[in-house]
Design a protein around this motif. Structure first.
Motif, PDB file in Angstrom:
ATOM      1  N   PRO A 244      -5.791  31.666 102.829  1.00  0.00           N
ATOM      2  CA  PRO A 244      -5.933  31.156 101.459  1.00  0.00           C
ATOM      3  C   PRO A 244      -4.624  31.216 100.693  1.00  0.00           C
ATOM      4  N   ARG A 245      -4.440  30.245  99.819  1.00  0.00           N
ATOM      5  CA  ARG A 245      -3.298  30.242  98.910  1.00  0.00           C
ATOM      6  C   ARG A 245      -3.766  30.641  97.522  1.00  0.00           C
ATOM      7  N   PRO A 246      -2.853  31.109  96.668  1.00  0.00           N
ATOM      8  CA  PRO A 246      -3.250  31.529  95.323  1.00  0.00           C
ATOM      9  C   PRO A 246      -3.912  30.417  94.508  1.00  0.00           C
ATOM     10  N   ASP A 247      -3.612  29.146  94.814  1.00  0.00           N
ATOM     11  CA  ASP A 247      -4.183  28.041  94.045  1.00  0.00           C
ATOM     12  C   ASP A 247      -5.557  27.599  94.552  1.00  0.00           C
ATOM     13  N   GLY A 248      -6.111  28.340  95.520  1.00  0.00           N
ATOM     14  CA  GLY A 248      -7.446  28.025  96.004  1.00  0.00           C
ATOM     15  C   GLY A 248      -7.489  27.183  97.256  1.00  0.00           C
ATOM     16  N   ALA A 249      -6.377  26.601  97.648  1.00  0.00           N
ATOM     17  CA  ALA A 249      -6.333  25.814  98.881  1.00  0.00           C
ATOM     18  C   ALA A 249      -6.243  26.749 100.084  1.00  0.00           C
ATOM     19  N   LEU A 250      -6.435  26.182 101.274  1.00  0.00           N
ATOM     20  CA  LEU A 250      -6.260  26.917 102.521  1.00  0.00           C
ATOM     21  C   LEU A 250      -5.139  26.261 103.313  1.00  0.00           C
ATOM     22  N   VAL A 251      -4.390  27.063 104.048  1.00  0.00           N
ATOM     23  CA  VAL A 251      -3.403  26.540 104.979  1.00  0.00           C
ATOM     24  C   VAL A 251      -3.929  26.826 106.378  1.00  0.00           C
ATOM     25  N   ALA A 252      -4.296  25.764 107.086  1.00  0.00           N
ATOM     26  CA  ALA A 252      -4.911  25.887 108.404  1.00  0.00           C
ATOM     27  C   ALA A 252      -3.859  25.763 109.493  1.00  0.00           C
ATOM     28  N   GLU A 253      -3.999  26.576 110.516  1.00  0.00           N
ATOM     29  CA  GLU A 253      -3.075  26.530 111.648  1.00  0.00           C
ATOM     30  C   GLU A 253      -3.579  25.511 112.674  1.00  0.00           C
ATOM     31  N   ALA A 254      -3.626  24.262 112.262  1.00  0.00           N
ATOM     32  CA  ALA A 254      -4.062  23.162 113.119  1.00  0.00           C
ATOM     33  C   ALA A 254      -3.608  21.871 112.464  1.00  0.00           C
ATOM     34  N   GLY A 255      -3.605  20.799 113.226  1.00  0.00           N
ATOM     35  CA  GLY A 255      -3.215  19.516 112.696  1.00  0.00           C
ATOM     36  C   GLY A 255      -4.273  18.941 111.761  1.00  0.00           C
ATOM     37  N   ALA A 256      -3.863  17.928 110.998  1.00  0.00           N
ATOM     38  CA  ALA A 256      -4.772  17.332 110.031  1.00  0.00           C
ATOM     39  C   ALA A 256      -6.002  16.720 110.707  1.00  0.00           C
ATOM     40  N   GLU A 257      -5.820  16.118 111.880  1.00  0.00           N
ATOM     41  CA  GLU A 257      -6.964  15.508 112.558  1.00  0.00           C
ATOM     42  C   GLU A 257      -7.999  16.554 112.941  1.00  0.00           C
ATOM     43  N   ALA A 258      -7.547  17.670 113.507  1.00  0.00           N
ATOM     44  CA  ALA A 258      -8.480  18.719 113.910  1.00  0.00           C
ATOM     45  C   ALA A 258      -9.218  19.297 112.708  1.00  0.00           C
ATOM     46  N   VAL A 259      -8.487  19.493 111.614  1.00  0.00           N
ATOM     47  CA  VAL A 259      -9.118  20.012 110.400  1.00  0.00           C
ATOM     48  C   VAL A 259     -10.123  19.004 109.856  1.00  0.00           C
ATOM     49  N   GLY A 260      -9.726  17.730 109.825  1.00  0.00           N
ATOM     50  CA  GLY A 260     -10.624  16.699 109.312  1.00  0.00           C
ATOM     51  C   GLY A 260     -11.898  16.575 110.127  1.00  0.00           C
ATOM     52  N   ALA A 264     -15.589  17.370 108.680  1.00  0.00           N
ATOM     53  CA  ALA A 264     -16.538  16.256 108.681  1.00  0.00           C
ATOM     54  C   ALA A 264     -17.811  16.628 109.424  1.00  0.00           C
ATOM     55  N   ALA A 265     -17.663  17.330 110.541  1.00  0.00           N
ATOM     56  CA  ALA A 265     -18.831  17.732 111.315  1.00  0.00           C
ATOM     57  C   ALA A 265     -19.724  18.681 110.535  1.00  0.00           C
ATOM     58  N   ALA A 266     -19.109  19.460 109.651  1.00  0.00           N
ATOM     59  CA  ALA A 266     -19.878  20.412 108.845  1.00  0.00           C
ATOM     60  C   ALA A 266     -20.359  19.809 107.533  1.00  0.00           C
ATOM     61  N   GLY A 267     -19.979  18.558 107.270  1.00  0.00           N
ATOM     62  CA  GLY A 267     -20.398  17.908 106.032  1.00  0.00           C
ATOM     63  C   GLY A 267     -19.716  18.450 104.800  1.00  0.00           C
ATOM     64  N   VAL A 268     -18.499  18.946 104.970  1.00  0.00           N
ATOM     65  CA  VAL A 268     -17.753  19.512 103.843  1.00  0.00           C
ATOM     66  C   VAL A 268     -16.963  18.404 103.142  1.00  0.00           C
ATOM     67  N   VAL A 269     -17.078  18.335 101.830  1.00  0.00           N
ATOM     68  CA  VAL A 269     -16.344  17.343 101.050  1.00  0.00           C
ATOM     69  C   VAL A 269     -14.934  17.860 100.773  1.00  0.00           C
ATOM     70  N   LEU A 270     -13.931  17.078 101.183  1.00  0.00           N
ATOM     71  CA  LEU A 270     -12.537  17.479 100.983  1.00  0.00           C
ATOM     72  C   LEU A 270     -11.952  16.818  99.747  1.00  0.00           C
ATOM     73  N   LEU A 271     -11.146  17.581  99.039  1.00  0.00           N
ATOM     74  CA  LEU A 271     -10.408  17.067  97.891  1.00  0.00           C
ATOM     75  C   LEU A 271      -8.944  16.809  98.230  1.00  0.00           C
ATOM     76  N   GLU A 272      -8.443  17.488  99.293  1.00  0.00           N
ATOM     77  CA  GLU A 272      -7.034  17.326  99.669  1.00  0.00           C
ATOM     78  C   GLU A 272      -6.887  17.706 101.136  1.00  0.00           C
ATOM     79  N   LEU A 273      -6.118  16.898 101.855  1.00  0.00           N
ATOM     80  CA  LEU A 273      -5.830  17.162 103.262  1.00  0.00           C
ATOM     81  C   LEU A 273      -4.468  16.568 103.577  1.00  0.00           C
ATOM     82  N   ARG A 274      -3.495  17.446 103.861  1.00  0.00           N
ATOM     83  CA  ARG A 274      -2.130  16.970 104.117  1.00  0.00           C
ATOM     84  C   ARG A 274      -1.355  18.046 104.838  1.00  0.00           C
TER      85      ARG A 274
END
Length: 315
Positions: A244-260, A264-274
């Motif tokens: 987690p980052r202080p601004d509420g975002a997460l930094v994932a140790e994976a590429g954007a495609e894997a995260v997306g 998506a499989a979990a039905g989570v609505v994303l506000l930012e992915l980059r």
């Protein structure tokens, strides 16, 4: 050159470091980073002959520290600035070291001048020194034998901002003249300013190593969700480590495609992915040394008391 190869050190049943490998080449400053108890000091003690590896090797110029002839002429070591005789003056401390190393006593005045302790401070008893002055004396002792390698554990501890700036210049000049520096410090901004290579250790294992440019280029994928709890759970379920980052975002140790795909499989609505921006050494350190959820990475148990280790070293 410093070479740590598959270094493992156990204290009884406790594992302090496990399969640690990295090198420090001439002409570079290597920043050795990790949280308290991560294994930095154990690794440096093994390198300097104060702890015997359970397995693996730690060498300087291809030889173990104990096998170096007159080791202080090859390697300057500062592991504990407080390990100095408080009843002696800094000139006396360095003169005794010069006698042991077999260097010209004129070298004492040279290093006193180099570290800013010439004149009145040289005649002051070490017990009256501030921590910053003890650090300067420790650096003088490390430099006394005109070594090719420096091994320094928290050398900036106790230095004021001007002293930290001075030390940065000293280490940079040493490396630029072909020397090898292994520098452990919790002052991340200072390490970022002076280091060429970075090694990050967490939980007794290497979490990352490489050039500063490579490691700070980016730190994973930044992702922000409408429901942060569900987002974190979706990544964890997919086996993706995220910090987690202080601004509420997460930094994932994976590429954007894997995260997306995972969200998506979990039905989570994303506000930012980059791609995460290179956030500097502090962000990298936090990303590599925290468990999911923001807790510090688990660390091995502390080594045995120094007196017990000293008995081992003498054996």
């Amino acid at each position: 050159m410093i070479a740590i190869e598959h270094l493992t050190r156990r204290y009884g049943t406790q594992l302090a470091v496990s399969d640690v490998s990295f090198t420090c080449t001439p002409g570079t400053v290597t920043g050795f980073l990790g949280p308290n108890g991560a294994g930095k000091s154990t690794t440096m003690r093994a390198l300097c002959g104060l702890a015997t590896p359970t397995s693996g090797t730690a060498t300087i110029g291809g030889r173990a520290y104990r096998d170096l002839p007159n080791a202080g002429r090859h390697v300057g070591v500062l592991l504990d600035a407080g390990a100095q005789h408080g009843g002696r003056t800094s000139r006396e401390v360095l003169t005794l070291s010069a006698m042991v190393l077999g260097v010209d006593r004129r070298r004492v005045d040279q290093v006193l001048e180099q570290v800013g302790l010439a004149g009145a401070p040289a005649g002051k008893r070490v017990g009256k020194y501030s921590l910053g002055m003890r650090q300067r004396l420790g650096l003088a002792n490390a430099l006394l034998g005109d070594p090719q390698v420096l091994v320094l554990d928290e050398p900036a501890n106790g230095l004021d901002p001007a002293g930290i700036y001075w030390m940065r210049g000293l280490l940079r000049d040493f490396a630029d003249r072909g020397g090898t520096v292994l520098l452990s410090s919790h002052l991340l901004h200072e390490v970022e300013a002076v280091a060429d290579q970075l090694v990050v250790i967490a939980g007794g294992r290497i979490a990352a190593r490489g050039s500063k440019a490579e490691l700070l280029a980016g730190t994973g994928t930044l992702v922000r969700g409408l429901e942060p709890g569900r987002l974190a759970a979706a990544l964890a379920d997919a086996g993706i480590r995220a910090v987690p980052r202080p601004d509420g975002a997460l930094v994932a140790e994976a590429g954007a495609e894997a995260v997306g795909r995972a969200t998506a499989a979990a039905g989570v609505v994303l506000l930012e992915l980059r791609d995460a921006d290179g956030g500097g050494l502090e962000d990298l350190f936090r990303t590599l040394t925290q468990e999911p959820g923001g807790a510090p990475a688990p660390t091995p148990a502390a080594p045995r008391p120094l007196a017990t280790q000293a008995t081992e070293v003498r054996s």
